[in-house]
Structures are given as C-alpha cells and as structure tokens.
Write a protein that holds these residues in place. Structure first.
Motif, short mmCIF file in Angstrom:
data_model
loop_
_atom_site.label_atom_id
_atom_site.label_comp_id
_atom_site.label_asym_id
_atom_site.label_seq_id
_atom_site.Cartn_x
_atom_site.Cartn_y
_atom_site.Cartn_z
N VAL A 70 0.84 -1.21 0.00
CA VAL A 70 0.00 0.00 0.00
C VAL A 70 0.87 1.26 0.00
O VAL A 70 0.58 2.23 -0.70
N GLU A 71 1.93 1.23 0.77
CA GLU A 71 2.81 2.40 0.84
C GLU A 71 3.50 2.68 -0.49
O GLU A 71 3.67 3.82 -0.89
N GLN A 72 3.88 1.62 -1.21
CA GLN A 72 4.60 1.77 -2.47
C GLN A 72 3.68 2.01 -3.66
O GLN A 72 4.11 2.53 -4.69
N ARG A 73 2.39 1.62 -3.54
CA ARG A 73 1.44 1.74 -4.65
C ARG A 73 0.15 2.38 -4.17
O ARG A 73 -0.94 1.80 -4.31
N PRO A 74 0.22 3.56 -3.60
CA PRO A 74 -0.98 4.15 -2.98
C PRO A 74 -2.12 4.45 -3.96
O PRO A 74 -3.28 4.51 -3.55
N SER A 75 -1.80 4.61 -5.22
CA SER A 75 -2.85 4.93 -6.19
C SER A 75 -3.48 3.70 -6.83
O SER A 75 -4.52 3.80 -7.49
N THR A 76 -2.88 2.52 -6.64
CA THR A 76 -3.41 1.32 -7.29
C THR A 76 -3.71 0.16 -6.36
O THR A 76 -4.42 -0.77 -6.75
N VAL A 77 -3.20 0.18 -5.13
CA VAL A 77 -3.45 -0.91 -4.19
C VAL A 77 -4.03 -0.34 -2.90
O VAL A 77 -3.44 0.56 -2.29
N ASP A 78 -5.18 -0.86 -2.51
CA ASP A 78 -5.82 -0.43 -1.26
C ASP A 78 -6.25 -1.68 -0.50
O ASP A 78 -6.87 -2.58 -1.06
N ILE A 79 -5.87 -1.74 0.77
CA ILE A 79 -6.23 -2.87 1.62
C ILE A 79 -7.05 -2.34 2.79
O ILE A 79 -6.60 -1.45 3.51
#
Length: 286
Positions: free
Chosen positions: A196-205
């Motif tokens: 989430v930290e590295q892909r904030p615009s594409t991965v949300d948990i």
C-alpha cells in the motif's frame, strides 16, 4: 491494459452475439445458416471456445456484416490466438481457472473480499506456498512449486506501466490465522503494508475489524469482481470453494455481489487505520 488472448476471445464472442441478435437470429438459426452446431455458436459467444477463420467468415456472412465490422472481428481473432503465459500451466488448473487467469491479466480493476486469507495477488512466496500446501487433495505435493510459480507470475499485474487497480477487503481474522507459522505471517503482514505504501494509487487494503457489525459477506467464501476498460465488456465474478470454481457474468448475481462488497467496505476501517492495525500485529508477531 496488457493484451490478454482470453479477453480478446471473450470480446469477439460478445460482438458475434450482438451481431446475431441485431439480425434477429437465434443461436440455433445462426448455427444452421453457417453450417455449425448451436452448442459451438453458444460456446464461442461465451468466450469458452475459439473460432477458426473459416467459421468466422461463415457467421459473418450469415449476419451480413460490413467489411469494417468483419475486419474488427478478424483483428480480435488474431489477438485471441496469441500464446499466453497461463497456457503453460494447462495440466495444473481446470479450464475455468485458466480463463480466470486470462481475465485477471486483462482487467483494469479488481475488488476482492476474503474472510480468512490474504488475496493471492498480495501473498508473499512463503505464505502462498503454505496456502497451496494446505489445499490438501486438490493439489498434489509434486505440483506445489509449479502452482506457486503461476501465482507469483499473476502478481506481475500489480506493476508495470499500466498496473491493475486492486481493492482488497479482508477481515481481521487474516491477522490471526498463522498460515505458514508466526514468522511467515509476520513477513506477510509487513508485505501488505509495503504494498500500500509503495502503490498508494493502485493498491488499497481495507480491514474489517472484529468489532464490526454483521454484513452479508460475513461467513461466506471469498470472491473477486473484475472490471475491464471500455463500456463493451461487462464485469465478471470469480469464486472458489473447496470443491468448485465459478466464473459468472449474470447481471443479477453481479449486482448481489457488488452490493455485498460495498457493505463489507462500509464495515471496514479506513486505509490508514487498516495499515496501523496490520503493522501492530506484524510487530507483535516479531
């Protein structure tokens, strides 16, 4: 999106069905006009079967297609014939699962819900290996590493120039279920936070805490809602149970699962609070 032969074949089938319906032909009448069988025509329209140039030409003639429309179908058929990475794993997975891999590869976004496991696209190698080994008689021990290999390849869609957008809703149970043992789970939770930290615009948990009220998906199996670019391709639903897999595009069923996902998302913590709880459990596990 990355080119997916499975999605190309599916779109080809959808377009053929649209053309057939515009002509007022039933699948039986279309098959008769093109000297084919009704199950074959329906299989092609559903994206389950591929069509040859000769048979495509016969259907195009029966539907009185323009040269422009026919050329578009030829282009899709050519894309559908390209070799895909999942074809090399045909002996390990059933046809529905292989088609799911193809749809997943060509999807623009996926919304996943799971009440007991981290979704496959977010699993670490050690966690995934433990999950696969725990599948019991469904997977032979000799095939574990090959199945794991396929799972790790699927995760490549989270990277690259046009990554998949993934929203994963999981329950707090996944923080407690020590799949692979304490150390494996701790590493898995740290991996979730990093994703989430590295892909904030594409991965949300998003985490549904034990304190949340009951919701429709609670107690049910995991499911995935796949969305595709453009208005022509509808959403798809993928489910896996202990004994079966299913890939559905029925509008009523999709609305039910869409509503169930939204309700689970409403019960979930914010992204920030979810990450805080994930990090807390990872720290406690060591």
């Amino acid at each position: 999106m990355p080119t997916s032969p499975t999605v190309a074949n599916w779109e080809l089938g959808l377009r053929l069905r649209e053309h057939r319906e515009l002509t007022g032909l039933t699948a039986v009448a279309a098959a008769k006009a093109a000297r084919l069988t009704q199950p074959y025509v329906s299989g092609v329209e559903g994206g389950k079967l591929k069509i040859t140039d000769v048979r495509l030409k016969a259907l195009a003639k029966a539907y009185r297609l323009s040269e422009e429309s026919y050329a578009g179908l030829i282009e899709l058929r050519s894309a559908a014939e390209q070799r895909s990475w999942w074809q090399g794993y045909g002996g390990l997975f059933n046809d529905d699962t292989l088609r799911f891999f193809g749809y997943e590869h060509g999807a623009a976004a996926i919304r996943s819900y799971d009440g007991g496991l981290i979704p496959a696209l977010l699993q670490t190698e050690d966690y995934a290996r433990a999950v696969i080994r725990g599948a019991g008689p469904n997977i032979r021990m000799a095939d574990v590493e090959r199945v794991l290999e396929a799972r790790l390849i699927r995760q490549h869609r989270l990277d690259g120039p046009d990554p998949l957008r993934l929203t994963a809703v999981v329950t707090e149970a996944v923080l407690h279920q020590q799949v692979g043992g304490r150390a494996v789970l701790a590493a898995q939770l740290r991996h979730l936070a990093a994703m989430v930290e590295q892909r904030p615009s594409t991965v949300d948990i998003r985490l549904v805490p034990f304190t949340a009220e009951a919701f429709h998906a609670l107690g049910g199996g995991g499911f995935h809602l796949l969305e595709f670019p453009g208005p022509r391709l509808p959403a798809l639903l993928w489910q896996e149970t202990v004994t079966a897999t299913s890939l559905l595009d029925h509008p009523v069923r999709l609305r039910e699962f869409d509503s169930a996902f939204d309700q689970a998302l409403e019960r979930a913590l914010s992204t920030t609070d979810s990450l805080r709880l994930i990090r807390q459990f990872a720290k406690e596990l060591g």
